[in-house]
Design a protein around this motif. Structure first.
Motif, PDB file in Angstrom:
ATOM      1  N   LYS A 262      -4.496   4.969   6.268  1.00  0.00           N
ATOM      2  CA  LYS A 262      -5.168   5.831   7.086  1.00  0.00           C
ATOM      3  C   LYS A 262      -4.175   6.368   8.297  1.00  0.00           C
ATOM      4  O   LYS A 262      -4.226   7.508   8.582  1.00  0.00           O
ATOM      5  CB  LYS A 262      -6.494   5.382   7.615  1.00  0.00           C
ATOM      6  CG  LYS A 262      -7.411   6.284   8.383  1.00  0.00           C
ATOM      7  CD  LYS A 262      -8.818   5.766   8.693  1.00  0.00           C
ATOM      8  CE  LYS A 262      -8.698   5.913  10.377  1.00  0.00           C
ATOM      9  NZ  LYS A 262      -9.468   4.633  10.990  1.00  0.00           N
ATOM     10  N   ASN A 263      -3.521   5.420   8.636  1.00  0.00           N
ATOM     11  CA  ASN A 263      -2.567   5.835  10.021  1.00  0.00           C
ATOM     12  C   ASN A 263      -1.458   6.378   9.865  1.00  0.00           C
ATOM     13  O   ASN A 263      -0.823   7.026  10.701  1.00  0.00           O
ATOM     14  CB  ASN A 263      -2.769   4.571  10.912  1.00  0.00           C
ATOM     15  CG  ASN A 263      -4.020   4.121  11.443  1.00  0.00           C
ATOM     16  OD1 ASN A 263      -4.578   5.148  12.257  1.00  0.00           O
ATOM     17  ND2 ASN A 263      -4.743   3.312  11.245  1.00  0.00           N
TER      18      ASN A 263
ATOM     19  N   TYR B  86       1.173   4.178  -2.727  1.00  0.00           N
ATOM     20  CA  TYR B  86       0.861   5.805  -2.472  1.00  0.00           C
ATOM     21  C   TYR B  86       2.044   6.453  -2.765  1.00  0.00           C
ATOM     22  O   TYR B  86       2.082   7.265  -3.509  1.00  0.00           O
ATOM     23  CB  TYR B  86       0.817   5.644  -0.633  1.00  0.00           C
ATOM     24  CG  TYR B  86       1.074   7.014  -0.261  1.00  0.00           C
ATOM     25  CD1 TYR B  86       0.323   7.997  -0.633  1.00  0.00           C
ATOM     26  CD2 TYR B  86       2.406   7.338   0.300  1.00  0.00           C
ATOM     27  CE1 TYR B  86       0.509   9.595  -0.302  1.00  0.00           C
ATOM     28  CE2 TYR B  86       2.507   8.742   0.828  1.00  0.00           C
ATOM     29  CZ  TYR B  86       1.760   9.903   0.434  1.00  0.00           C
ATOM     30  OH  TYR B  86       2.031  10.740   0.731  1.00  0.00           O
TER      31      TYR B  86
ATOM     32  N   CYS C 142       0.921  -1.229  -0.232  1.00  0.00           N
ATOM     33  CA  CYS C 142       0.084  -0.090   0.214  1.00  0.00           C
ATOM     34  C   CYS C 142       0.913   1.316  -0.187  1.00  0.00           C
ATOM     35  O   CYS C 142       0.664   2.030  -0.808  1.00  0.00           O
ATOM     36  CB  CYS C 142      -0.872   0.005   1.193  1.00  0.00           C
ATOM     37  SG  CYS C 142      -0.110  -0.288   2.722  1.00  0.00           S
TER      38      CYS C 142
ATOM     39  N   LYS D 225      -1.985  11.942   2.085  1.00  0.00           N
ATOM     40  CA  LYS D 225      -3.091  12.637   1.586  1.00  0.00           C
ATOM     41  C   LYS D 225      -3.971  11.780   0.564  1.00  0.00           C
ATOM     42  O   LYS D 225      -5.144  11.312   0.808  1.00  0.00           O
ATOM     43  CB  LYS D 225      -2.605  13.865   1.139  1.00  0.00           C
ATOM     44  CG  LYS D 225      -2.546  15.080   2.155  1.00  0.00           C
ATOM     45  CD  LYS D 225      -1.666  16.163   1.792  1.00  0.00           C
ATOM     46  CE  LYS D 225      -0.339  16.263   2.633  1.00  0.00           C
ATOM     47  NZ  LYS D 225       0.881  15.898   1.846  1.00  0.00           N
TER      48      LYS D 225
ATOM     49  N   LYS E  40      -5.282   8.742  -1.172  1.00  0.00           N
ATOM     50  CA  LYS E  40      -4.841   7.426  -1.026  1.00  0.00           C
ATOM     51  C   LYS E  40      -5.161   6.654  -2.318  1.00  0.00           C
ATOM     52  O   LYS E  40      -6.399   7.099  -2.798  1.00  0.00           O
ATOM     53  CB  LYS E  40      -5.705   6.953   0.047  1.00  0.00           C
ATOM     54  CG  LYS E  40      -5.760   7.307   1.549  1.00  0.00           C
ATOM     55  CD  LYS E  40      -6.326   6.614   2.510  1.00  0.00           C
ATOM     56  CE  LYS E  40      -6.609   7.329   3.848  1.00  0.00           C
ATOM     57  NZ  LYS E  40      -7.247   8.215   4.206  1.00  0.00           N
TER      58      LYS E  40
ATOM     59  N   ASP F 160      -1.276   8.746   7.947  1.00  0.00           N
ATOM     60  CA  ASP F 160      -1.641  10.053   7.346  1.00  0.00           C
ATOM     61  C   ASP F 160      -1.295  10.594   5.968  1.00  0.00           C
ATOM     62  O   ASP F 160      -0.811  11.906   5.712  1.00  0.00           O
ATOM     63  CB  ASP F 160      -1.032  11.345   8.232  1.00  0.00           C
ATOM     64  CG  ASP F 160      -1.473  11.028   9.823  1.00  0.00           C
ATOM     65  OD1 ASP F 160      -2.984  10.473  10.028  1.00  0.00           O
ATOM     66  OD2 ASP F 160      -0.966  11.065  10.770  1.00  0.00           O
TER      67      ASP F 160
ATOM     68  N   ARG G 292      -6.765   3.388  -4.090  1.00  0.00           N
ATOM     69  CA  ARG G 292      -7.835   2.394  -3.723  1.00  0.00           C
ATOM     70  C   ARG G 292      -7.357   0.991  -4.470  1.00  0.00           C
ATOM     71  O   ARG G 292      -7.132   1.122  -5.708  1.00  0.00           O
ATOM     72  CB  ARG G 292      -8.968   3.192  -3.998  1.00  0.00           C
ATOM     73  CG  ARG G 292      -9.587   3.856  -2.755  1.00  0.00           C
ATOM     74  CD  ARG G 292     -10.909   4.513  -3.002  1.00  0.00           C
ATOM     75  NE  ARG G 292     -10.727   5.539  -4.080  1.00  0.00           N
ATOM     76  CZ  ARG G 292     -11.622   5.819  -4.911  1.00  0.00           C
ATOM     77  NH1 ARG G 292     -12.937   5.170  -4.681  1.00  0.00           N
ATOM     78  NH2 ARG G 292     -11.545   6.469  -6.064  1.00  0.00           N
TER      79      ARG G 292
ATOM     80  N   ASN H 150      -6.075  -0.210   3.658  1.00  0.00           N
ATOM     81  CA  ASN H 150      -6.905   1.120   4.015  1.00  0.00           C
ATOM     82  C   ASN H 150      -6.208   1.521   5.518  1.00  0.00           C
ATOM     83  O   ASN H 150      -6.033   2.740   5.699  1.00  0.00           O
ATOM     84  CB  ASN H 150      -8.263   1.179   3.994  1.00  0.00           C
ATOM     85  CG  ASN H 150      -8.477   0.873   2.544  1.00  0.00           C
ATOM     86  OD1 ASN H 150      -7.843   1.153   1.550  1.00  0.00           O
ATOM     87  ND2 ASN H 150      -9.697   0.386   2.113  1.00  0.00           N
ATOM     88  N   TRP H 151      -6.344   0.562   6.215  1.00  0.00           N
ATOM     89  CA  TRP H 151      -5.859   0.814   7.735  1.00  0.00           C
ATOM     90  C   TRP H 151      -4.441   1.597   7.806  1.00  0.00           C
ATOM     91  O   TRP H 151      -4.295   2.519   8.469  1.00  0.00           O
ATOM     92  CB  TRP H 151      -6.006  -0.288   8.572  1.00  0.00           C
ATOM     93  CG  TRP H 151      -5.820  -0.207  10.058  1.00  0.00           C
ATOM     94  CD1 TRP H 151      -6.601   0.227  10.962  1.00  0.00           C
ATOM     95  CD2 TRP H 151      -4.223  -0.238  10.571  1.00  0.00           C
ATOM     96  NE1 TRP H 151      -5.962   0.333  12.307  1.00  0.00           N
ATOM     97  CE2 TRP H 151      -4.665  -0.085  12.244  1.00  0.00           C
ATOM     98  CE3 TRP H 151      -3.128  -0.239  10.217  1.00  0.00           C
ATOM     99  CZ2 TRP H 151      -3.779   0.017  12.951  1.00  0.00           C
ATOM    100  CZ3 TRP H 151      -2.156  -0.059  11.070  1.00  0.00           C
ATOM    101  CH2 TRP H 151      -2.406   0.096  12.519  1.00  0.00           C
TER     102      TRP H 151
END
Ligand code: ATP
Ligand code: MG
Length: 542
Positions: free
Chosen positions: A240-241, A215, A211, A245, A247, A243, A249, A236-237
């Motif tokens: 998200k964590n 990104y 992931c 901008k 993301k 931080d 998918r 996704n976790w």
């Protein structure tokens, strides 16, 4: 490309955000060679980028030195080039090792990751099952500072392999097992990374690296196969964590499965280890190198990938689907010739010994511009064993005693006598020919089946390699021991005859032997030692 559900999503995304830049990637792990399943994934990622003015990266997911090797990088690049595709960028996850580390520290600082000293076996035990909640590791509540200290020590090589790892702190009772404190980093010391050598002794897991790589490369749509559905929650976790901008998918499609075969690097390795196939480029395998050796064209493979489409439904594609694409591609490009792959001798006794009749025939039944060729009829010819049966049968499609067949482009013959050796093996079949049957207008012709043949004097020996399915069953379930279902007769070698002047008829190593199939001249062939590999059989040839 046929419109599919991923495109519908992309169209919607473009509609909602005019500035969106479509970017996909194909992320092979360099731990094996590519197979046709990868070709499907390449095709999807590549076509989407092309169609929506975007870009597609080739990213080597090289984060596990245990299995990865530089030779696979070279071969993956070669196969992709051969398929006719050019990626916008070639990337390596190993280039992001510093960044992965930085993001791991961020998670630790947020209290979302911890160093665990449970061993592999205990991690599994504590994880629980679908019906049983997991248990917290006794190391789960370590202080942030202690975790940072230990993780830095891990990086410095102060701990042994297997003695500790970094885990995300999520929930040991999550319904999604992957979310039960997944491992993010482990120690690997015994293997040298082909690129970073011994610089690192901690390596990120697939879930952590993937992931973040997406990104970093600004991938907009990360397209993968359905088995990663659960991993998406973790994907996704993590994003998200840490931080980030924008993301990326993840979207999943069903992987390609083909009847009577396997598409998995691990299983291919097993077949090689058990000497069921020679190597990765064995023509019976559906690897890109195997298909290339077999005589498949890049175009036929890409058309196949387009034709099967992209869905979420598990399916099992028939091998005939792939075969139809290569037939279609070769049909208009390839000359025809007659060859006999499993010969039996015919003596046309009412022809004189020195009889020689030149017959001019087209190289292709429909394409005139491919020209003509000469074949010669003589007293002694070969036909296929399977075009003969000893006992007379009315309306038989085969030549039988007192029955007739038409020799392609030539006369009708009738079998009158069979000569056998002392072991009762047929040495020759004596036949009579009917003079007036050369003309297409002759009424008798219609009642006869037409068989191919080759004159003894105008032929040279040739080997023919015929490939059959590698497995006896259509669906090879994950649980089944694949070795038990191997077809022990997947390679058949025949010794027969081709015309002396066959080399002048071959176009780019291809030829269609009439009534048999498309063949590809073996690279190792010489004028004295000819071998043809069967690319695909014709429909009626069993
Ligand atoms: P294998 O199961 O053969 O070992 P893999 O998925 O481990 O394959 P990777 O090198 O990780 O191999 O795969 C690169 C990409 O190719 C991934 O996005 C994966 O989803 C895709 N892929 C692999 N096999 C198939 C398949 N049979 N059909 C479609 N896509 C596939
Ligand atoms: Mg993999």
């Amino acid at each position: 490309m046929k419109e599919n559900f991923i495109e519908k999503i992309i169209k919607k995304d473009i509609k909602n955000n005019k500035d969106i830049k479509i970017k996909t990637r194909f992320p092979p792990e360099p731990n094996g060679h590519l197979h046709i399943g990868h070709a499907k994934s390449i095709f999807i990622n590549f076509s989407i980028a092309k169609k929506y003015n975007g870009k597609c990266n080739l990213r080597f997911d090289d984060t596990n030195p245990r299995k990865e090797n530089k030779k696979y990088i070279t071969s993956i690049k070669k196969d992709i080039k051969w398929l006719g595709l050019k990626f916008n960028n070639i990337k390596y996850s190993s280039k992001y090792f510093n960044k992965f580390y930085k993001y791991a520290i961020i998670l630790i600082k947020k209290g979302l990751a911890y160093v665990d000293n449970l061993n592999k076996k205990d991690i599994k035990k504590y994880r629980g099952t679908l019906n049983k909640k997991g248990e917290n590791s006794p190391y789960r509540n370590r202080k942030i500072m202690e975790n940072i200290f230990l993780f830095k020590k891990m990086k410095k090589g102060k701990f042994n392999e297997g003695s500790c790892c970094l885990r995300a702190k999520i929930s040991m009772s999550s319904k999604i097992i992957i979310m039960r404190d997944p491992v993010l980093y482990r120690i690997i010391k015994k293997y040298k990374h082909y690129k970073t050598k011994y610089k690192w002794c901690i390596y990120p897991t697939y879930d952590f690296a993937h992931c973040i790589s997406d990104y970093i490369e600004k991938i907009s749509h990360s397209i993968c196969t359905l088995e990663f559905l659960d991993n998406k929650t973790l994907y996704n976790w993590i994003l998200k964590n840490i931080d980030v901008k924008k993301k990326p998918r993840q979207y999943e499609f069903s992987r390609l499965n083909i009847e009577n075969s396997i598409l998995s690097k691990r299983k291919i390795k097993l077949l090689i280890k058990n000497k069921i196939v020679k190597n990765w480029s064995d023509p019976r395998l559906l690897t890109i190198s195997g298909l290339r050796k077999r005589g498949y064209t890049p175009k036929s493979i890409m058309k196949f990938c387009n034709n099967i489409g992209v869905t979420k439904k598990e399916s099992l594609i028939q091998i005939s689907n792939l075969e139809n694409h290569i037939k279609k591609d070769l049909d208009k490009k390839v000359n025809r010739a007659m060859a006999v792959i499993n010969p039996i001798k015919i003596i046309i006794y009412n022809l004189p010994d020195n009889y020689k009749k030149k017959i001019i025939i087209p190289n292709h039944p429909k394409i005139k511009k491919l020209g003509t060729q000469n074949i010669i009829l003589r007293r002694e010819i070969y036909i296929e064993k399977k075009d003969f049966q000893e006992n007379y049968k009315k309306k038989s499609k085969k030549l039988c005693l007192n029955g007739t067949v038409k020799l392609r482009y030539s006369y009708i013959i009738k079998a009158k006598k069979i000569k056998k050796n002392k072991f009762n093996k047929i040495k020759a079949i004596y036949c009579k020919y009917y003079k007036e049957t050369l003309s297409k207008k002759n009424k008798k012709i219609k009642k006869n089946s037409i068989i191919h043949w080759i004159s003894k004097k105008d032929s040279i020996n040739s080997k023919f390699k015929i490939y059959k399915n590698l497995f006896n069953i259509k669906k090879l379930d994950k649980q089944k021991k694949i070795i038990n279902y191997v077809n022990s007769n997947s390679l058949i070698i025949r010794e027969g005859f081709v015309q002396k002047d066959i080399f002048s008829k071959i176009i780019k190593n291809y030829i269609q032997f009439e009534r048999i199939g498309y063949f590809f001249l073996d690279k190792k062939s010489t004028k004295k030692n000819v071998t043809f590999n069967c690319v695909v059989k014709l429909k009626n040839h069993k």
